[in-house]
Enzyme design. Sequence first.
Site, PDB file in Angstrom:
ATOM      1  N   GLN A  17       0.593  -1.220   0.044  1.00  0.00           N
ATOM      2  CA  GLN A  17       0.112   0.151   0.006  1.00  0.00           C
ATOM      3  C   GLN A  17       0.680   1.323  -0.099  1.00  0.00           C
ATOM      4  O   GLN A  17       0.595   2.367  -0.764  1.00  0.00           O
ATOM      5  CB  GLN A  17      -0.847   0.171   1.154  1.00  0.00           C
ATOM      6  CG  GLN A  17      -1.855   1.375   1.342  1.00  0.00           C
ATOM      7  CD  GLN A  17      -3.102   1.402   2.219  1.00  0.00           C
ATOM      8  OE1 GLN A  17      -3.708   2.320   2.421  1.00  0.00           O
ATOM      9  NE2 GLN A  17      -3.018  -0.025   2.855  1.00  0.00           N
ATOM     10  N   GLU A 140       0.964  -1.303   8.409  1.00  0.00           N
ATOM     11  CA  GLU A 140       0.205  -0.254   8.914  1.00  0.00           C
ATOM     12  C   GLU A 140       0.018  -0.126  10.639  1.00  0.00           C
ATOM     13  O   GLU A 140       0.106   1.091  10.814  1.00  0.00           O
ATOM     14  CB  GLU A 140      -1.270  -0.347   8.164  1.00  0.00           C
ATOM     15  CG  GLU A 140      -2.316   0.412   8.871  1.00  0.00           C
ATOM     16  CD  GLU A 140      -2.199   2.044   8.571  1.00  0.00           C
ATOM     17  OE1 GLU A 140      -2.004   2.885   9.109  1.00  0.00           O
ATOM     18  OE2 GLU A 140      -1.754   2.223   7.204  1.00  0.00           O
ATOM     19  N   ASP A 169       0.419   3.532   5.833  1.00  0.00           N
ATOM     20  CA  ASP A 169       0.599   3.160   4.665  1.00  0.00           C
ATOM     21  C   ASP A 169       0.387   4.468   3.431  1.00  0.00           C
ATOM     22  O   ASP A 169       1.060   5.065   3.144  1.00  0.00           O
ATOM     23  CB  ASP A 169      -0.322   2.064   4.257  1.00  0.00           C
ATOM     24  CG  ASP A 169       0.280   0.862   4.738  1.00  0.00           C
ATOM     25  OD1 ASP A 169       1.662   0.706   4.573  1.00  0.00           O
ATOM     26  OD2 ASP A 169      -0.378  -0.071   4.957  1.00  0.00           O
ATOM     27  N   GLY A 248      -7.530  21.383  19.967  1.00  0.00           N
ATOM     28  CA  GLY A 248      -7.667  22.681  19.565  1.00  0.00           C
ATOM     29  C   GLY A 248      -8.486  23.611  20.459  1.00  0.00           C
ATOM     30  O   GLY A 248      -8.809  24.638  20.032  1.00  0.00           O
ATOM     31  N   GLY A 249      -8.849  23.199  21.650  1.00  0.00           N
ATOM     32  CA  GLY A 249      -9.732  24.056  22.379  1.00  0.00           C
ATOM     33  C   GLY A 249     -10.990  24.314  22.018  1.00  0.00           C
ATOM     34  O   GLY A 249     -12.044  24.976  22.470  1.00  0.00           O
TER      35      GLY A 249
END
Length: 416
Positions: A17, A140, A169, A248-249
């Site tokens: 992959q 993976e 991948d 991110g808040g």
Amino acid sequence: MALPLEGIKIIDFTGVQAGPACTQLLAWFGAEVLKVERPGVGDVTRRQLRDVPDLDALYFTMLNSNKKSLTLNTKTPEGKAIMEQLIREADVLVENFAPGALDRMGFTWERLQELNPRLIFGSIKGFSEESPYADLKVYENVAQCAGGAASTTGFWDGPPTVSAAALGDSNTGMHLAIGILTALLGRAKTGRGQKVSVSMQDAVLNLCRVKLRDQERLEHVGYLEEYPQYPNGKFTDTVPRGGNAGGGGQPGWILKCKGWQTDPNAYIYFTIQEQNWARTCEAIGKPQWANDPAYATARARQPHIFDIFAEVERWLADKTKFEAVEILRKFGVPCAPVLSMKEIAHDPALRASGSIVEVDEELRGKYLTVGSPIKFSDFKPNITGAPLLGEHTDEVLGRLGYSAEQIAKLRQNKVI
């Protein structure tokens, strides 16, 4: 019009992959990608997870569209000679073999430079050369664990969890494609090729940068105020798993909608955006919360964030996920339905944009595959079917100057 990468010749010496995802992207944009495969065997994914007996599996077709296939036994002197001819003509060679495999074939970076100083050599490995794990084979989920994704995914009372998205991948392949395109621009200035390497661990880590941010914050202040564990839970010395919390808040959570009892995907993701709090309150029928000191700020809301989400779920109880999103979008609430893969496959907008495409393959017939996630104003990539094993062998060898008789002899000797 000519495609942006038209005229660029790429040798795709990759499998499974990560490498194929890289070269497929470049093929979509116009490069001639020649997939070199073992005679009679080919990429292992041709046979993995088959849905139709004796046909190339969807695993292969969805990672190798727009390419050509050449079968070649590079362990034979004749096969190695053909490979060297291809390298002399190529712009790019991409590989994702196990560590040291290409060197043992005789194609070290130094040898590649001798054959073609302008060649760009793209390489994917599980770990960087400096890593103590550099000799490990990596897949993976191994990459997700080594890159920090698994330890920060899942719920705080459960084990580390890997993502269904191919962070190790396909993500690594995308990173390598960026590196190769950068090296091509560099070559236009210097006339020289270079080696471009991406490790799967590094590519996963690059997508986990906000978790590295949180590790530094945790070490400075001892807690992470946007995580569900704050303020009542205990923090250790490492970033915890945060369930479905938004980063991110901007607090968020996956919430039940009408029909969740029988439909495992009857949910939406609901985000409480700080600057949109008043309109969010209006949307869910709680306008009084907008100026209530117990709810008015993100810090004030955090101690009872799950009480707020429970109230939103009560509002959602008589609405399907699509109905809920239609209402919430009018109030500027960041949200989305949890789409199943069946819904994705039949989504008319994704088909219209070319993100999902139907292609035709000689033996399989029509099937769905992914299209380019990158959109351009001047062209739209035309996605074609994946090649059959060795489909272009005669064409490629003929272009190199081999006669029909010579090609037949190579096939008889199992070189191709």
